[in-house]
Design an enzyme around this catalytic site. Sequence first.
Site, PDB file in Angstrom:
ATOM      1  N   GLU A 127       4.990  14.945  -1.927  1.00 43.57           N
ATOM      2  CA  GLU A 127       4.443  16.107  -1.225  1.00 43.57           C
ATOM      3  C   GLU A 127       5.159  16.206   0.118  1.00 43.57           C
ATOM      4  OE1 GLU A 127       2.836  18.533  -2.395  1.00 43.57           O
ATOM      5  OE2 GLU A 127       2.414  17.581  -4.315  1.00 43.57           O
ATOM      6  N   ASN A 180       0.612  12.144  10.330  1.00 42.01           N
ATOM      7  CA  ASN A 180      -0.221  13.215  10.878  1.00 42.01           C
ATOM      8  C   ASN A 180      -1.683  13.170  10.444  1.00 42.01           C
ATOM      9  OD1 ASN A 180       0.566  14.064   8.296  1.00 42.01           O
ATOM     10  ND2 ASN A 180       0.355  16.210   8.844  1.00 42.01           N
ATOM     11  N   CYS A 205       1.023  19.855   7.546  1.00 42.94           N
ATOM     12  CA  CYS A 205       1.969  20.382   6.549  1.00 42.94           C
ATOM     13  C   CYS A 205       1.599  21.796   6.151  1.00 42.94           C
ATOM     14  CB  CYS A 205       2.012  19.474   5.334  1.00 42.94           C
ATOM     15  SG  CYS A 205       0.385  19.195   4.624  1.00 42.94           S
ATOM     16  N   GLU A 253      -2.052  16.379  -6.025  1.00 42.69           N
ATOM     17  CA  GLU A 253      -2.922  15.402  -5.382  1.00 42.69           C
ATOM     18  C   GLU A 253      -4.325  15.986  -5.284  1.00 42.69           C
ATOM     19  OE1 GLU A 253      -0.434  14.253  -1.692  1.00 42.69           O
ATOM     20  OE2 GLU A 253      -0.981  12.395  -2.711  1.00 42.69           O
TER      21      GLU A 253
HETATM   22  P1  TAP Z   1       8.801  11.060   7.249  1.00 44.82           P
HETATM   23  O1  TAP Z   1       9.693  10.801   8.396  1.00 44.82           O
HETATM   24  O2  TAP Z   1       9.417  11.546   5.987  1.00 44.82           O
HETATM   25  O3  TAP Z   1       8.000   9.702   6.984  1.00 44.82           O
HETATM   26  C1  TAP Z   1       7.006   9.602   6.001  1.00 44.82           C
HETATM   27  C2  TAP Z   1       6.864   8.145   5.600  1.00 44.82           C
HETATM   28  O4  TAP Z   1       8.059   7.715   4.929  1.00 44.82           O
HETATM   29  C3  TAP Z   1       6.691   7.189   6.777  1.00 44.82           C
HETATM   30  O5  TAP Z   1       5.851   6.130   6.402  1.00 44.82           O
HETATM   31  C4  TAP Z   1       8.123   6.703   6.989  1.00 44.82           C
HETATM   32  O6  TAP Z   1       8.196   5.488   7.696  1.00 44.82           O
HETATM   33  C5  TAP Z   1       8.564   6.553   5.557  1.00 44.82           C
HETATM   34  N1  TAP Z   1      10.019   6.500   5.370  1.00 44.82           N
HETATM   35  C6  TAP Z   1      10.995   6.936   6.198  1.00 44.82           C
HETATM   36  N2  TAP Z   1      12.220   6.691   5.652  1.00 44.82           N
HETATM   37  C7  TAP Z   1      11.994   6.086   4.455  1.00 44.82           C
HETATM   38  C8  TAP Z   1      12.841   5.582   3.418  1.00 44.82           C
HETATM   39  N3  TAP Z   1      14.174   5.655   3.504  1.00 44.82           N
HETATM   40  N4  TAP Z   1      12.278   5.023   2.323  1.00 44.82           N
HETATM   41  C9  TAP Z   1      10.928   4.956   2.206  1.00 44.82           C
HETATM   42  N5  TAP Z   1      10.070   5.395   3.159  1.00 44.82           N
HETATM   43  C10 TAP Z   1      10.595   5.974   4.264  1.00 44.82           C
HETATM   44  O7  TAP Z   1       7.643  12.114   7.633  1.00 44.82           O
HETATM   45  P2  TAP Z   1       6.705  12.096   8.909  1.00 44.82           P
HETATM   46  O8  TAP Z   1       7.535  12.457  10.108  1.00 44.82           O
HETATM   47  O9  TAP Z   1       5.891  10.851   8.951  1.00 44.82           O
HETATM   48  O10 TAP Z   1       5.699  13.294   8.579  1.00 44.82           O
HETATM   49  C11 TAP Z   1       6.019  14.626   8.802  1.00 44.82           C
HETATM   50  C12 TAP Z   1       6.459  15.309   7.519  1.00 44.82           C
HETATM   51  O11 TAP Z   1       5.497  15.081   6.507  1.00 44.82           O
HETATM   52  C13 TAP Z   1       6.559  16.810   7.640  1.00 44.82           C
HETATM   53  O12 TAP Z   1       7.710  17.273   6.981  1.00 44.82           O
HETATM   54  C14 TAP Z   1       5.313  17.307   6.939  1.00 44.82           C
HETATM   55  O13 TAP Z   1       5.406  18.614   6.428  1.00 44.82           O
HETATM   56  C15 TAP Z   1       5.164  16.297   5.876  1.00 44.82           C
HETATM   57  N6  TAP Z   1       3.767  16.254   5.401  1.00 44.82           N
HETATM   58  C16 TAP Z   1       3.498  16.799   4.198  1.00 44.82           C
HETATM   59  C17 TAP Z   1       2.197  16.793   3.732  1.00 44.82           C
HETATM   60  C18 TAP Z   1       1.921  17.380   2.379  1.00 44.82           C
HETATM   61  S1  TAP Z   1       0.547  16.980   1.653  1.00 44.82           S
HETATM   62  N7  TAP Z   1       2.753  18.179   1.796  1.00 44.82           N
HETATM   63  C19 TAP Z   1       1.166  16.241   4.499  1.00 44.82           C
HETATM   64  C20 TAP Z   1       1.487  15.715   5.730  1.00 44.82           C
HETATM   65  C21 TAP Z   1       2.804  15.709   6.177  1.00 44.82           C
HETATM   66  P3  TAP Z   1       8.348   5.546   9.315  1.00 44.82           P
HETATM   67  O14 TAP Z   1       7.068   6.013   9.831  1.00 44.82           O
HETATM   68  O15 TAP Z   1       8.657   4.147   9.690  1.00 44.82           O
HETATM   69  O16 TAP Z   1       9.488   6.484   9.603  1.00 44.82           O
END
Ligand code: TAP
Length: 478
Positions: A251, A153, A285, A459
């Site tokens: 996070e 995002n 987030c 962070e």
């Molecule tokens: P995730 O699906 O959790 O993916 C985050 C990262 O982890 C991606 O690079 C993903 O790769 C990787 N990943 C997935 N499975 C993994 C595994 N088994 N081992 C290691 N890495 C793995 O999240 P998203 O959909 O990208 O982002 C949305 C989420 O992020 C929301 O819940 C949001 O709240 C949270 N978020 C939190 C913050 C803060 S600062 N709290 C900021 C932004 C977003 P792929 O892309 O290949 O799946």
Amino acid sequence: MTAACVEARHLIGGRWIGAERTARRWNPARGDELVSVAPVGDRNIVDEAVAAARASAPAWASMTGEARGAVLARTAGALRARASEAATLIAREEGKTLAEASGEVGRAAAMLEFYASLGRQPLGSTLPSADGSMHLYTTREPVGVVGLVTPWNFPIAIPVWKAAPALVAGNTVVVKPASIVPGSMHLLAECFEEAGLPAGVLNVVHGSGGEAGQALVEHPEVDAISFTGSGAVGRRINITAAERMARVQLELGGKNGMLVMPDADMELAADLCARGAFGLTGQACTATSRVVVMEGDEQRFLDALVARTMQIRIGDPLDPDTTMGPVVTEQQLRTDVSWIERALADGAELVSGGVASGSFLTPTILRRVEPEHAIAREEVFGPVLAVMVARSPEEAMRIMNGTEYGLSAGIVTSDLAAAMEFSRTIDAGVIKVNRLTTGTDVNAPFGGMRASSNGLFREQGFSATDFFTRVKTTYVGF
Ligand code: TAP
């Protein structure tokens, strides 16, 4: 004119590496426009990247903080010089509007500049000793090789807010960006290269989380993992890292609430809720996803909120008149819609929005939401806002604290005592008074409480270097 497609590459030890296996990313607003193609990395590529990071670690750690900071400052310059290109790429690849994407790029550059300046700041302390002939001091040393796993995002800002403090503190890094935004990370890596970052200090491995991400997290030569993403993935990473005693920063998600007090300026409350919930298509987030209003104020608030929401213009992120872009993927859109359907089945009422068309979802406002409804408790990560009514200030606080999350929370009021009580009572890492739940200053610590974070390290700001350094205490007798 056909917009260019970015051919992303892994960056390993200063070499750009492709692969036969590739993944394609199409513009979410224009399904037929290819935005980026990236290699799909496997365990072997991760091994190579970690080896490159390990090999370059001693030389990078032995450079002065000032010299490392200078590289970050030049990276900021390179990114600013490509700001328009970077913003356009983010808008095409991730789907936020051009204005939002420009904001992200500017913020990433500011973050690089902030951490560049940290190269000249003290890291450590001098302590009085019980022994009069002793010089006693602490230093902060780099952790070593750090794996950075980032979400889609903020495809440039989040890799920056992890990499910049890691690098200025003397670590080398391997970044595994989200697999649907490889082009943005590629551009950022080019900026680091252009700034003269030595080969192997920042490495990038593209590919899926289940394969490349997991290999990075499991790698015995990776000393620490900084992860931002969903709670489900974060919990798995926590367990994996704990098993091999690696330091881990998580996070995660949020269910950020805004409390509108009876004395609130309703126009301000509506503006903050509309921008907080529907800005960035709700895919932040810290997005506002719940509002609590006091009994008797609901209709007044909803009238102002609906009027403000009507001003939102959905469309192609590259159109300057657009104020809300598409949902990032079809799968995310289906998830958003299913949360709306579940809320309606649970007894909520649709005030406005809820219409999905192509990859777009209209800003959705739900009322008659009860605290026990799933829509009041679970993260949606889309443009969906749940409005709840409290019958007393105590109930309002209970609702605000009534989810497992604790990332960001806001209050709209002109009553200073109410604001201070809110700040003291609410379990969230970020408290906002009369401001958006989204957005933070680069020099301030950022992170969640409870299920929004593993809570050990913050962070951003000066705090970020806590995670990326280890404390050593030295006694010098004389
Ligand atoms: P995730 O699906 O959790 O993916 C985050 C990262 O982890 C991606 O690079 C993903 O790769 C990787 N990943 C997935 N499975 C993994 C595994 N088994 N081992 C290691 N890495 C793995 O999240 P998203 O959909 O990208 O982002 C949305 C989420 O992020 C929301 O819940 C949001 O709240 C949270 N978020 C939190 C913050 C803060 S600062 N709290 C900021 C932004 C977003 P792929 O892309 O290949 O799946």
